[in-house]
Design a protein around this motif. Structure first.
Motif, PDB file in Angstrom:
ATOM      1  N   GLY A   1     126.373 -66.199  33.171  1.00  0.00           N
ATOM      2  CA  GLY A   1     127.514 -66.532  32.311  1.00  0.00           C
ATOM      3  C   GLY A   1     128.856 -66.383  33.016  1.00  0.00           C
ATOM      4  N   SER A   2     128.895 -66.563  34.342  1.00  0.00           N
ATOM      5  CA  SER A   2     130.155 -66.449  35.105  1.00  0.00           C
ATOM      6  C   SER A   2     131.206 -67.378  34.520  1.00  0.00           C
ATOM      7  CB  SER A   2     129.938 -66.856  36.566  1.00  0.00           C
ATOM      8  OG  SER A   2     128.955 -66.078  37.188  1.00  0.00           O
ATOM      9  N   THR A   3     132.396 -66.846  34.223  1.00  0.00           N
ATOM     10  CA  THR A   3     133.439 -67.695  33.642  1.00  0.00           C
ATOM     11  C   THR A   3     134.246 -68.425  34.706  1.00  0.00           C
ATOM     12  OG1 THR A   3     134.878 -65.762  33.496  1.00  0.00           O
ATOM     13  CG2 THR A   3     133.664 -66.386  31.508  1.00  0.00           C
TER      14      THR A   3
ATOM     15  N   SER B   1     119.692 -62.911  35.422  1.00  0.00           N
ATOM     16  CA  SER B   1     120.300 -63.684  36.509  1.00  0.00           C
ATOM     17  C   SER B   1     119.387 -63.724  37.732  1.00  0.00           C
ATOM     18  CB  SER B   1     121.662 -63.083  36.888  1.00  0.00           C
ATOM     19  OG  SER B   1     122.515 -63.053  35.760  1.00  0.00           O
TER      20      SER B   1
ATOM     21  N   ASP C   1     128.501 -64.740  28.094  1.00  0.00           N
ATOM     22  CA  ASP C   1     128.305 -63.595  28.987  1.00  0.00           C
ATOM     23  C   ASP C   1     127.997 -62.348  28.167  1.00  0.00           C
ATOM     24  OD1 ASP C   1     128.341 -62.056  31.346  1.00  0.00           O
ATOM     25  OD2 ASP C   1     130.392 -61.438  30.891  1.00  0.00           O
TER      26      ASP C   1
ATOM     27  N   ARG D   1     127.126 -71.164  27.801  1.00  0.00           N
ATOM     28  CA  ARG D   1     126.508 -69.840  27.923  1.00  0.00           C
ATOM     29  C   ARG D   1     127.497 -68.785  27.417  1.00  0.00           C
ATOM     30  NH1 ARG D   1     124.336 -70.652  34.142  1.00  0.00           N
ATOM     31  NH2 ARG D   1     122.925 -72.369  33.666  1.00  0.00           N
TER      32      ARG D   1
ATOM     33  N   ASP E   1     121.569 -58.280  32.157  1.00  0.00           N
ATOM     34  CA  ASP E   1     122.316 -59.336  32.840  1.00  0.00           C
ATOM     35  C   ASP E   1     121.757 -59.549  34.247  1.00  0.00           C
ATOM     36  OD1 ASP E   1     124.589 -61.193  32.968  1.00  0.00           O
ATOM     37  OD2 ASP E   1     125.395 -59.817  34.458  1.00  0.00           O
TER      38      ASP E   1
ATOM     39  N   PRO F   1     126.290 -63.585  37.857  1.00  0.00           N
ATOM     40  CA  PRO F   1     125.847 -63.640  36.461  1.00  0.00           C
ATOM     41  C   PRO F   1     125.762 -65.077  35.960  1.00  0.00           C
ATOM     42  CG  PRO F   1     128.112 -62.840  36.615  1.00  0.00           C
ATOM     43  CD  PRO F   1     127.602 -62.912  38.010  1.00  0.00           C
TER      44      PRO F   1
ATOM     45  N   GLU G   1     133.039 -55.883  39.537  1.00  0.00           N
ATOM     46  CA  GLU G   1     133.008 -57.350  39.543  1.00  0.00           C
ATOM     47  C   GLU G   1     133.975 -57.874  40.603  1.00  0.00           C
ATOM     48  OE1 GLU G   1     132.137 -60.421  36.208  1.00  0.00           O
ATOM     49  OE2 GLU G   1     134.196 -59.741  35.939  1.00  0.00           O
TER      50      GLU G   1
END
Ligand code: ZN
Length: 323
Positions: free
Chosen positions: A213-215, A193, A7, A5, A189, A211, A288
Motif C-alpha cells: 500500500g505504498s502511497t 508484502s 495501507d 489499496r 504488512d 509495502p 520508513e
C-alpha cells in the motif's frame, strides 16, 4: 491494471497506476543542479569540522576531543531555528529541537556510512531519546531530511530530534490502529508484502520491504520481524544488537535507493511509541524510507487518495538487484 489499496499502518488509500510513469513529460525539471558540495560550501557549513563554534553549544558527541572542538564522530546540537520551543501555550508546539550531525564528512549521507558509523548514529539517537523520555517529554520524533526537496536546508547530512509535550494526533491514531487489531499489523504488512514478492533485504532479525500500500514510489519499511519475541515499542528500548541490525539495513536500503534512483532526496521517518500512553504496549517500532521522486498532484491534495506509479513488488525487485 489500476488497483485501489489501503495501507494497514496509516489507513491511507492509494491507487497503484503502473502505466502512468511512462506518460510523456514536457515540463522542465527545476531540481537539476540544485545542490553542490564544493569547498566554498564546506567552508561556511556549520556542521563541518572546524566550524563547531557556529552552532549552539553541543549536547552530545561520540569520538574524542572537548565539546565544540573537532574530534567528534556524531555531534548533536540544539537547532538554531527550532520547529518547537519552550514558550508555547499549547503542549503540541512545546518542546525542543536538536540536530544530529551524522558524520564529520560533508559529502557522506547515511547510505555511505560504515557498519560501525551507521550503528553509532542510531546509538546516539537512542541516547537522546532516553534523555528526553527521562526529562518528561511526551513524544520524541526522529527523522532525516536528505536533500532540498525532502526539507533539508543544510546539505551536510544530519538527523533531527523533535520532542513534544503532547502526543501528535497522527501518532495517537497509529497506536489505536495497532491496538484495534488482534494481530500485529506491522508483521501482517511485512508478511503480505513479502508473500507477494516485495521483500528487499534481511539483516539478522531485521527485514526491509516495499509495502503493497505504498502511497508513493519506492517506499521501504524496516523493522525487526520475529514472531518469537515481544516487539520493541521504541528505539529507547532497543538492544545494541538490534540497533546494529537496524542501522545496517537502513544504510543498505539507502545505498540501494541511491544506486537505483540516482541519488534521490529522501526522508527517513522513525515511528516510535510515545513516552507513556495506555496503548503503547501494543506498538511495534519501525522505520520508513520515502524517496522524494514525485510530488503530490491536485487529485491527491483534493481527494486524500494517493497515486503510486510503481508497483511495490517491481520496486522491491529493482532495489534488491542493486546490491
Ligand atoms: Zn559540512
Amino acid at each position: 491494471m489500476n488497483e485501489l489499496r489501503t495501507d494497514r499502518l496509516t489507513g491511507r488509500n492509494v491507487i497503484i497506476v503502473p502505466g502512468r510513469a511512462t506518460r510523456p513529460v514536457t515540463s522542465p525539471d527545476r531540481t537539476v543542479g540544485a545542490t553542490s558540495s564544493g569547498t566554498a560550501d564546506i567552508a561556511k557549513c556549520p556542521f563541518c569540522v572546524g566550524n563547531e563554534t557556529t552552532t549552539p553549544p553541543e549536547v552530545f558527541r561520540t569520538g574524542s576531543g572537548a565539546p565544540d572542538t573537532p574530534g567528534w564522530r556524531v555531534r548533536i546540537v540544539p537547532n538554531l531555528y527550532p520547529i518547537v520551543d519552550e514558550t508555547q501555550v499549547s503542549p503540541i508546539a512545546q518542546g525542543c529541537h536538536e540536530v544530529a550531525v551524522l558524520s564529520p564528512n560533508h559529502g557522506t549521507d547515511f547510505g555511505g556510512l560504515s557498519d560501525l558509523e551507521a550503528s553509532e548514529v542510531l546509538l546516539s539517537l537512542r541516547a537522546r531519546t532516553i534523555f528526553h523520555r527521562d526529562s518528561g517529554r511526551a513524544h520524541t520524533q526522529l527523522f532525516i531530511n536528505q536533500g532540498r526537496t525532502a526539507g533539508a536546508s543544510i546539505a551536510h547530512p544530519h538527523a533531527q530530534i523533535v520532542t513534544l509535550d503532547a502526543v501528535p494526533p497522527m501518532v495517537e491514531e497509529e497506536l489505536q490502529r495497532f491496538a484495534n487489531s488482534p494481530d500485529n499489523i506491522l508483521r501482517q504488512d511485512f508478511e503480505e508484502s513479502s508473500g507477494a514478492g516485495a521483500e528487499v533485504l534481511t539483516v539478522g532479525r531485521v527485514q526491509a520491504w516495499c509495502p503493497l500500500g505504498s502511497t508513493s514510489s519506492y517506499v521501504v519499511r524496516i523493522a525487526e520481524i520475529d514472531s518469537k519475541v515481544t516487539p520493541t515499542v521504541g528505539i529507547e528500548y532497543a538492544s545494541d544488537e538490534l540497533l546494529n541490525e537496524m542501522a545496517i539495513t537502513l544504510r543498505d536500503v539507502l545505498f540501494m535507493l541511491t544506486k537505483t534512483l540516482n541519488e534521490p532526496d529522501y526522508n527517513v521517518v522513525f515511528h516510535n511509541a510515545p513516552t507513556s500512553d495506555k496503548l503503547r504496549d501494543n506498538y511495534h517500532w519501525w522505520i520508513e524510507v520515502i524517496p522524494r521522486i514525485s510530488v503530490l498532484g491536485g487529485f491527491e491534495l483534493g481527494s486524500g487518495i494517493y497515486v503510486n506509479t510503481v508497483e511495490p513488488v517491481v520496486a522491491a525487485k529493482t532495489l534488491a538487484d542493486a546490491i
